[in-house]
Design an enzyme around this catalytic site. Structure first.
Site, PDB file in Angstrom:
ATOM      1  N   HIS A 143       9.193  -3.518   3.336  1.00 26.59           N
ATOM      2  CA  HIS A 143       8.756  -3.724   1.946  1.00 26.59           C
ATOM      3  C   HIS A 143       9.952  -4.071   1.050  1.00 26.59           C
ATOM      4  CE1 HIS A 143       5.551  -0.661   3.247  1.00 26.59           C
ATOM      5  NE2 HIS A 143       4.842  -1.728   2.947  1.00 26.59           N
ATOM      6  N   MET A 174       0.843  -1.200   0.000  1.00 21.78           N
ATOM      7  CA  MET A 174       0.000   0.000   0.000  1.00 21.78           C
ATOM      8  C   MET A 174       0.885   1.259   0.000  1.00 21.78           C
ATOM      9  SD  MET A 174      -3.426  -0.894   2.061  1.00 21.78           S
ATOM     10  CE  MET A 174      -2.819  -0.653   3.718  1.00 21.78           C
ATOM     11  N   ARG A 182       2.383   2.684   9.322  1.00 25.67           N
ATOM     12  CA  ARG A 182       1.587   3.372  10.339  1.00 25.67           C
ATOM     13  C   ARG A 182       2.431   3.904  11.503  1.00 25.67           C
ATOM     14  NH1 ARG A 182      -2.640  -0.723   8.840  1.00 25.67           N
ATOM     15  NH2 ARG A 182      -4.381   0.506   8.035  1.00 25.67           N
ATOM     16  N   SER A 189       6.496  -0.416  10.053  1.00 22.11           N
ATOM     17  CA  SER A 189       5.138  -0.312   9.522  1.00 22.11           C
ATOM     18  C   SER A 189       4.939   1.105   9.006  1.00 22.11           C
ATOM     19  CB  SER A 189       4.124  -0.595  10.646  1.00 22.11           C
ATOM     20  OG  SER A 189       2.839  -0.130  10.273  1.00 22.11           O
TER      21      SER A 189
HETATM   22  P1  AMP Z   1       1.461  -2.943   3.463  1.00 21.03           P
HETATM   23  O1  AMP Z   1       2.038  -1.898   2.568  1.00 21.03           O
HETATM   24  O2  AMP Z   1       1.452  -2.572   4.901  1.00 21.03           O
HETATM   25  O3  AMP Z   1       0.138  -3.467   2.960  1.00 21.03           O
HETATM   26  O4  AMP Z   1       2.460  -4.173   3.379  1.00 21.03           O
HETATM   27  C1  AMP Z   1       2.829  -4.741   2.146  1.00 21.03           C
HETATM   28  C2  AMP Z   1       3.615  -6.002   2.410  1.00 21.03           C
HETATM   29  O5  AMP Z   1       4.764  -5.690   3.201  1.00 21.03           O
HETATM   30  C3  AMP Z   1       2.824  -7.055   3.201  1.00 21.03           C
HETATM   31  O6  AMP Z   1       3.110  -8.337   2.658  1.00 21.03           O
HETATM   32  C4  AMP Z   1       3.366  -6.905   4.599  1.00 21.03           C
HETATM   33  O7  AMP Z   1       3.277  -8.079   5.357  1.00 21.03           O
HETATM   34  C5  AMP Z   1       4.812  -6.547   4.320  1.00 21.03           C
HETATM   35  N1  AMP Z   1       5.416  -5.867   5.465  1.00 21.03           N
HETATM   36  C6  AMP Z   1       4.912  -4.825   6.168  1.00 21.03           C
HETATM   37  N2  AMP Z   1       5.724  -4.507   7.189  1.00 21.03           N
HETATM   38  C7  AMP Z   1       6.750  -5.375   7.152  1.00 21.03           C
HETATM   39  C8  AMP Z   1       7.919  -5.572   7.954  1.00 21.03           C
HETATM   40  N3  AMP Z   1       8.177  -4.813   9.010  1.00 21.03           N
HETATM   41  N4  AMP Z   1       8.767  -6.555   7.606  1.00 21.03           N
HETATM   42  C9  AMP Z   1       8.517  -7.333   6.529  1.00 21.03           C
HETATM   43  N5  AMP Z   1       7.437  -7.203   5.738  1.00 21.03           N
HETATM   44  C10 AMP Z   1       6.568  -6.243   6.039  1.00 21.03           C
END
Ligand code: AMP
Length: 283
Positions: free
Chosen positions: A37, A30, A187, A185
Site C-alpha cells: 500500500h 481496505m 490477508r 497482502s
Molecule cells: P487492498 O487494501 O487489499 O484492497 O489493496 C489496496 C490497493 O493496494 C490495491 O490497489 C491493491 O492492488 C494494492 N496492493 C495490495 N497488495 C499489494 C502489493 N503487495 N504490492 C502492491 N500493491 C498492492
C-alpha cells in the site's frame, strides 16, 4: 494529515483543494496497511499536490462466505504509516455513510469480470466497481493509483474510467513482495507458520513459469501442469485457477508467442491468495 470521516467532509476538502488549483491523487485501500500500500502512496506523491488515502472495508465486494467479518484492521497503525508516508488526507468513512439505507445502485462491467477471480467471486467486481465509482465522485481525484497485485481489478478500473468518462489518470503500482517472494497482502496475517511456507508456492510457480518460458516453452497447458504439480507439493494448498491470458482482454491464450499474464488464485488452508506476473517469451 487530516482525517475525514464522512463523504461530505471529504468532498468539501477536495473542492477547497481544487479551488486552490491543487491536484489530487487517490490511493484506495481496505486498510491493514503494508509496504505494498505504501508503495502506491510513494508512486502517487510526486505526481500530485495532495495525496488522499482511503480506508474502507467495502462490504459490497465480499461474497456471503468470504472474510468480511474477520478482515484484519488496525486503524491506529494505518494512520501512523500513512502520516509517515506523507499522505495529506485519510478518508475513513463508516459503512452507513457510503451505503445509506435504501442504497440501490450497482456499477457492473459486462465482460472483464467474467474471467479469473470473477469466475469464483461473482459479486466481487461489481462491488469494487461501485465503490470505486463512489470514491471517484467523492474525492474527485486527478490521479488514482492501483496495484498490479490485483491485476484484474486494475483492468476493470481502467475500463470503468474510460466507459464512465472519468477524467482520472489511472496509474499502476508494481507488486511488492516479502524477501522470500510472497506477495504482500493484508490477508497474509491469517497464515499459520506452516501455511506461510506453503504460501510461497505461488511466487515459486511464477518463477518456474518464467524459467520454462525463457527456455522456449510456448504451450500454456504444459506449463500449467508443471505449476500444478509444484503447488500441490506444498501442504494445505488448493488451486482455484491458474490462467495464461491476454494482459488486456484477460482471454485465455492458446500459445505463448507474445506477452502473457500468468494469474493464479490458491487457497492455503482457508486463506485465498492471488498472485500474477507479466511474462515475455524469449525472442
Ligand atoms: P487492498 O487494501 O487489499 O484492497 O489493496 C489496496 C490497493 O493496494 C490495491 O490497489 C491493491 O492492488 C494494492 N496492493 C495490495 N497488495 C499489494 C502489493 N503487495 N504490492 C502492491 N500493491 C498492492
Amino acid at each position: 494529515m487530516e482525517i475525514l470521516k464522512t463523504k461530505s467532509e471529504m468532498n468539501n476538502w477536495s473542492k477547497n483543494k481544487k479551488k486552490e488549483s491543487k491536484t489530487i491523487c487517490l490511493v484506495p485501500t481496505m486498510g491493514y496497511l503494508h509496504k505494498g500500500h505504501i508503495s502506491l502512496v510513494e508512486k502517487g506523491k510526486p505526481l500530485c499536490d495532495e495525496l488522499v488515502l482511503s480506508i474502507f472495508v467495502n462490504p459490497a465486494q465480499f461474497g456471503p462466505n468470504e472474510d468480511l467479518n474477520s478482515y484484519p484492521s488496525n486503524i491506529k497503525n494505518d494512520l501512523a504509516l500513512a502520516q509517515k508516508a506523507g499522505v495529506t488526507a485519510v478518508f475513513l468513512p463508516e459503512k452507513g455513510n457510503i451505503y445509506p439505507e435504501n442504497f440501490q445502485t450497482k456499477v457492473a462491467l459486462q465482460h472483464l469480470p467474467g474471467f479469473l477471480c470473477g469466475k469464483f467471486r461473482p459479486v466481487h467486481f461489481a462491488g469494487v466497481a461501485t465503490v470505486v465509482t463512489k470514491l471517484f465522485n467523492i474525492v474527485m481525484p486527478d490521479i488514482a493509483v492501483f496495484g498490479q497485485k490485483d491485476y484484474q481489478q486494475l483492468q476493470i478500473i481502467r475500463q470503468l474510467t474510460l466507459d464512465l468518462d472519468f477524467n482520472i489518470n489511472i496509474v499502476a503500482g508494481d507488486i511488492i513482495r516479502e524477501k522470500d517472494g510472497l506477495a504482500m497482502s493484508s490477508r497474509n496475517t491469517y497464515l499459520s507458520g506452516p501455511q506461510r511456507v506453503s504460501a510461497l508456492s505461488l511466487s515459486k510457480s511464477l518463477n518456474l513459469a518464467r524459467e520454462l518460458i525463457a527456455g522456449g516453452e510456448t504451450n500454456p497447458y504444459t506449463i500449467k501442469n508443471r505449476l500444478e504439480r509444484l503447488i500441490r507439493s506444498f501442504a494445505e494448498t488448493n488451486i482455484e485457477y491458474i490462467c495464461f491470458c491476454d494482459p488486456q482482454t484477460l482471454e485465455d491464450m492458446e500459445k505463448i508467442d507474445r506477452q502473457v499474464l500468468l494469474a493464479m488464485a490458491v487457497n492455503v488452508g482457508k486463506t485465498r491468495l492471488i498472485d500474477n506476473a507479466l511474462i515475455n517469451p524469449s525472442q
